[in-house]
Each structure stands twice: as structure tokens, then as C-alpha cells.
Design a protein around this motif. Sequence first.
Motif, short mmCIF file in Angstrom:
data_model
loop_
_atom_site.label_atom_id
_atom_site.label_comp_id
_atom_site.label_asym_id
_atom_site.label_seq_id
_atom_site.Cartn_x
_atom_site.Cartn_y
_atom_site.Cartn_z
N ALA A 19 0.70 -1.33 -0.08
CA ALA A 19 0.08 -0.03 -0.16
C ALA A 19 1.07 1.41 0.12
N GLY A 20 2.30 1.01 0.06
CA GLY A 20 3.18 2.28 0.06
C GLY A 20 3.47 2.56 1.57
N ALA A 21 3.15 2.06 2.50
CA ALA A 21 3.37 2.29 3.83
C ALA A 21 4.69 1.63 4.10
N ILE A 22 5.40 1.89 5.17
CA ILE A 22 6.75 1.32 5.39
C ILE A 22 6.91 0.64 7.02
N VAL A 23 7.64 -0.42 6.82
CA VAL A 23 7.76 -1.29 7.95
C VAL A 23 9.28 -1.13 8.43
N ASP A 24 9.42 -0.49 9.62
CA ASP A 24 11.03 -0.27 10.00
C ASP A 24 11.31 -1.13 11.07
N LEU A 25 12.52 -1.65 10.91
CA LEU A 25 13.23 -2.46 11.79
C LEU A 25 14.22 -1.64 12.76
N THR A 26 14.11 -1.51 13.74
CA THR A 26 14.85 -0.94 14.77
C THR A 26 15.39 -1.61 15.77
N HIS A 27 16.48 -1.62 16.51
CA HIS A 27 17.11 -2.24 17.68
C HIS A 27 16.71 -1.24 18.84
N GLY A 28 16.27 -1.92 20.00
CA GLY A 28 15.94 -1.07 21.12
C GLY A 28 16.36 -1.95 22.56
N ASP A 29 16.32 -1.41 23.56
CA ASP A 29 16.33 -2.28 24.75
C ASP A 29 15.36 -1.69 25.74
N ARG A 30 15.06 -2.63 26.79
CA ARG A 30 14.13 -2.36 27.83
C ARG A 30 14.66 -3.03 29.07
N TYR A 31 14.33 -2.26 29.94
CA TYR A 31 14.81 -2.74 31.39
C TYR A 31 13.63 -3.73 32.13
N TYR A 32 14.18 -4.64 32.29
CA TYR A 32 13.38 -5.58 33.10
C TYR A 32 13.56 -6.10 34.79
N PRO A 33 12.60 -5.91 35.47
CA PRO A 33 13.02 -6.21 36.89
C PRO A 33 13.13 -7.75 36.96
N THR A 34 14.15 -8.06 37.88
CA THR A 34 14.39 -9.63 38.22
C THR A 34 13.98 -9.76 39.55
N ASP A 35 13.82 -11.04 40.04
CA ASP A 35 13.55 -11.35 41.24
C ASP A 35 14.67 -10.91 42.55
N ASP A 36 15.88 -10.91 41.93
CA ASP A 36 16.94 -10.40 42.89
C ASP A 36 16.97 -8.98 42.94
N GLY A 37 16.31 -8.20 42.42
CA GLY A 37 16.40 -6.80 42.58
C GLY A 37 17.10 -6.21 41.54
N ILE A 38 18.13 -6.85 40.83
CA ILE A 38 19.19 -6.05 40.13
C ILE A 38 18.64 -5.68 38.88
N GLY A 39 17.84 -6.69 38.40
CA GLY A 39 17.24 -6.18 37.00
C GLY A 39 18.25 -6.62 35.75
N GLU A 40 17.52 -6.54 34.72
CA GLU A 40 18.64 -6.52 33.65
C GLU A 40 17.80 -5.92 32.33
N THR A 41 18.69 -5.41 31.42
CA THR A 41 18.41 -4.69 30.25
C THR A 41 18.52 -5.83 28.91
N ARG A 42 17.22 -6.09 28.35
CA ARG A 42 17.20 -6.94 27.35
C ARG A 42 17.17 -6.17 25.86
N ASN A 43 18.09 -6.53 24.89
CA ASN A 43 17.88 -6.10 23.51
C ASN A 43 16.96 -6.61 22.88
N HIS A 44 16.39 -5.95 21.92
CA HIS A 44 15.45 -6.87 20.83
C HIS A 44 15.66 -5.92 19.60
N THR A 45 14.81 -6.55 18.67
CA THR A 45 14.86 -5.92 17.02
C THR A 45 13.09 -5.73 17.24
N LEU A 46 12.64 -4.30 16.86
CA LEU A 46 11.50 -4.21 16.80
C LEU A 46 11.10 -3.59 15.23
N ALA A 47 9.94 -4.51 14.76
CA ALA A 47 9.46 -4.33 13.39
C ALA A 47 8.05 -3.41 13.67
N THR A 48 7.99 -2.18 13.35
CA THR A 48 6.84 -1.56 13.07
C THR A 48 6.45 -1.01 11.79
#
Length: 102
Positions: A19-48
Motif C-alpha cells: 500500500a506504500g507504507a513502510i515497515v521499519d526495523l529498529t534495535h531497542g532495549d528495555r529494562y526488566y526487573p528480576t527477582d533478585d532486584g538487580i534487573g536486566e536490560t534486554r535488547n530486541h529488534t522491533l518491526a513497526t
Amino acid sequence: MDSSIAWPNDVVARYLTVAGAIVDLTHGDRYYPTDDGIGETRNHTLATCTGCRAAEEFSHWRVVKRMTFDDKVRDPEAADREACKWAQAHASECRALPRPTV
Ligand SMILES: [Zn+2]
């Protein structure tokens, strides 16, 4: 569609929908809390999709089963490949048009 328009820096791949729209792939990261309270940042590829606003996230981390424990391995290329597959499939079937900016 003018393909000479500069891509945003964070776009790793771009697909043109039927249809002439665009699907973009970007890299991102997000912070996730963990049980030990330290948490971790996980990276991902996002398609929008800019047409219908559909979005799909592909984690860079996979769990690998070892003998006695589960290991986490970072594999951004595998995530990119899956994201590209999703974007390719979505671009070939999405008929939504982006709302024109006024
Ligand atoms: Zn779409």
C-alpha cells in the motif's frame, strides 16, 4: 515513495508495503526487573508498520538448554532475521495507508 529520503539512524532495515507504507526495523532495549532486584536490560529488534501500527518484537536473547542449567545467549542477527521475515510477510499483505501528516 522517494527512496532517497534519509533513513533515521536507528533503522536497520526498511520494507515497503503493497500500500506504500513502510515497515521499519529498529534495535531497542528495555529494562526488566528480576527477582533478585538487580534487573536486566534486554535488547530486541522491533518491526513497526507505519500503515496499520502493527508492531512485533524479537528478543536478541535466547535460552539455551545446558545439562544442568539454562544459559542465555545474545544473538541479534537471529532476531534480525526473524524480524525481516515478519516484515517481509507483513509488507506483502498490509493494505493500510499511513495517515497523511498535515
Ligand atoms: Zn501494516
